[in-house]
Design an enzyme around this catalytic site. Sequence first.
Site, PDB file in Angstrom:
ATOM      1  N   HIS A 139     -10.106   1.470   2.045  1.00 38.22           N
ATOM      2  CA  HIS A 139      -9.579   2.797   2.414  1.00 38.22           C
ATOM      3  C   HIS A 139     -10.715   3.783   2.710  1.00 38.22           C
ATOM      4  O   HIS A 139     -10.562   4.674   3.553  1.00 38.22           O
ATOM      5  CB  HIS A 139      -8.727   3.367   1.275  1.00 38.22           C
ATOM      6  CG  HIS A 139      -7.312   2.868   1.248  1.00 38.22           C
ATOM      7  ND1 HIS A 139      -6.414   3.109   2.258  1.00 38.22           N
ATOM      8  CD2 HIS A 139      -6.631   2.153   0.320  1.00 38.22           C
ATOM      9  CE1 HIS A 139      -5.241   2.568   1.943  1.00 38.22           C
ATOM     10  NE2 HIS A 139      -5.348   1.984   0.777  1.00 38.22           N
TER      11      HIS A 139
ATOM     12  N   HIS B  24      -9.216  -3.876  -1.499  1.00 33.02           N
ATOM     13  CA  HIS B  24      -8.183  -3.080  -0.827  1.00 33.02           C
ATOM     14  C   HIS B  24      -8.513  -1.584  -0.928  1.00 33.02           C
ATOM     15  O   HIS B  24      -8.496  -0.865   0.082  1.00 33.02           O
ATOM     16  CB  HIS B  24      -6.813  -3.381  -1.462  1.00 33.02           C
ATOM     17  CG  HIS B  24      -5.684  -2.557  -0.939  1.00 33.02           C
ATOM     18  ND1 HIS B  24      -4.596  -3.107  -0.287  1.00 33.02           N
ATOM     19  CD2 HIS B  24      -5.460  -1.214  -0.957  1.00 33.02           C
ATOM     20  CE1 HIS B  24      -3.774  -2.127   0.075  1.00 33.02           C
ATOM     21  NE2 HIS B  24      -4.269  -0.970  -0.328  1.00 33.02           N
ATOM     22  N   GLU B  25      -8.822  -1.130  -2.154  1.00 31.98           N
ATOM     23  CA  GLU B  25      -9.054   0.312  -2.351  1.00 31.98           C
ATOM     24  C   GLU B  25     -10.317   0.767  -1.631  1.00 31.98           C
ATOM     25  O   GLU B  25     -10.336   1.839  -1.014  1.00 31.98           O
ATOM     26  CB  GLU B  25      -9.121   0.658  -3.845  1.00 31.98           C
ATOM     27  CG  GLU B  25      -7.842   0.392  -4.627  1.00 31.98           C
ATOM     28  CD  GLU B  25      -6.601   0.986  -3.981  1.00 31.98           C
ATOM     29  OE1 GLU B  25      -6.702   2.005  -3.291  1.00 31.98           O
ATOM     30  OE2 GLU B  25      -5.513   0.395  -4.157  1.00 31.98           O
TER      31      GLU B  25
ATOM     32  N   CYS C 217       0.850  -1.186   0.000  1.00 36.55           N
ATOM     33  CA  CYS C 217       0.000   0.000   0.000  1.00 36.55           C
ATOM     34  C   CYS C 217       0.890   1.241   0.000  1.00 36.55           C
ATOM     35  O   CYS C 217       1.886   1.286   0.728  1.00 36.55           O
ATOM     36  CB  CYS C 217      -0.887  -0.012   1.248  1.00 36.55           C
ATOM     37  SG  CYS C 217      -2.002   1.392   1.357  1.00 36.55           S
TER      38      CYS C 217
HETATM   39 NI    NI Z   1      -3.687   1.039  -0.105  1.00 31.45          NI
END
Ligand code: NI
Length: 187
Positions: free
Chosen positions: A148, A144-145, A102
């Site tokens: 966030h 994953h995105e 990341c």
């Molecule tokens: Ni990330």
Amino acid sequence: MALLKIARMGNPVLRTRAAEVADPTAPWVRRLVADMIETMADAGGTGIAAPQVHAPHRIVVFEVGGERITDVPGDGEQELTVLINPVVEPVGDERVLGWEGCLSVPGLRGVVPRYLRVRYRGVGLDGETIAREAAGFHARVVQHECDHLDGILYPQRITDHRMLGFVEELQRHPLDVAELLAGTEVA
Ligand code: NI
């Protein structure tokens, strides 16, 4: 266009729930996305979420290059995609382990469990709905995105922290995940 400063783990913007974007076609969204894409490319990332550049809005950008895709049916290359106000849901309950890094956690890599298949929908810069199913690496990037946007970084998803390390060390001492997991329950 401009390169933006990337927030690193520990910055409160990365653990805050990002706000819905009321008008995805607004000029400020287009400008922010252009800067996110430039910042992602400069940093060598495969995806970036707005909170990572100190902009707490529900916007992610990602692409899936051919070198990263897995042999899971349904995985595949994805051209640069901008998703605003995305919603992700698992398809089935199968999870798989895979390596992640990341831009907000520089120098580290970890093995993270993610759903093998997801469906997601959101809105593009033109205000049109984008709805897709994804598998394998494509599904992993999206999870994953979008994490966030809910203030979650990948280390929080790791279930076995022996599989988190500095890239330099892991290159010198490759981690045999199968060996590490022998006799271990994977949840
Ligand atoms: Ni990330």
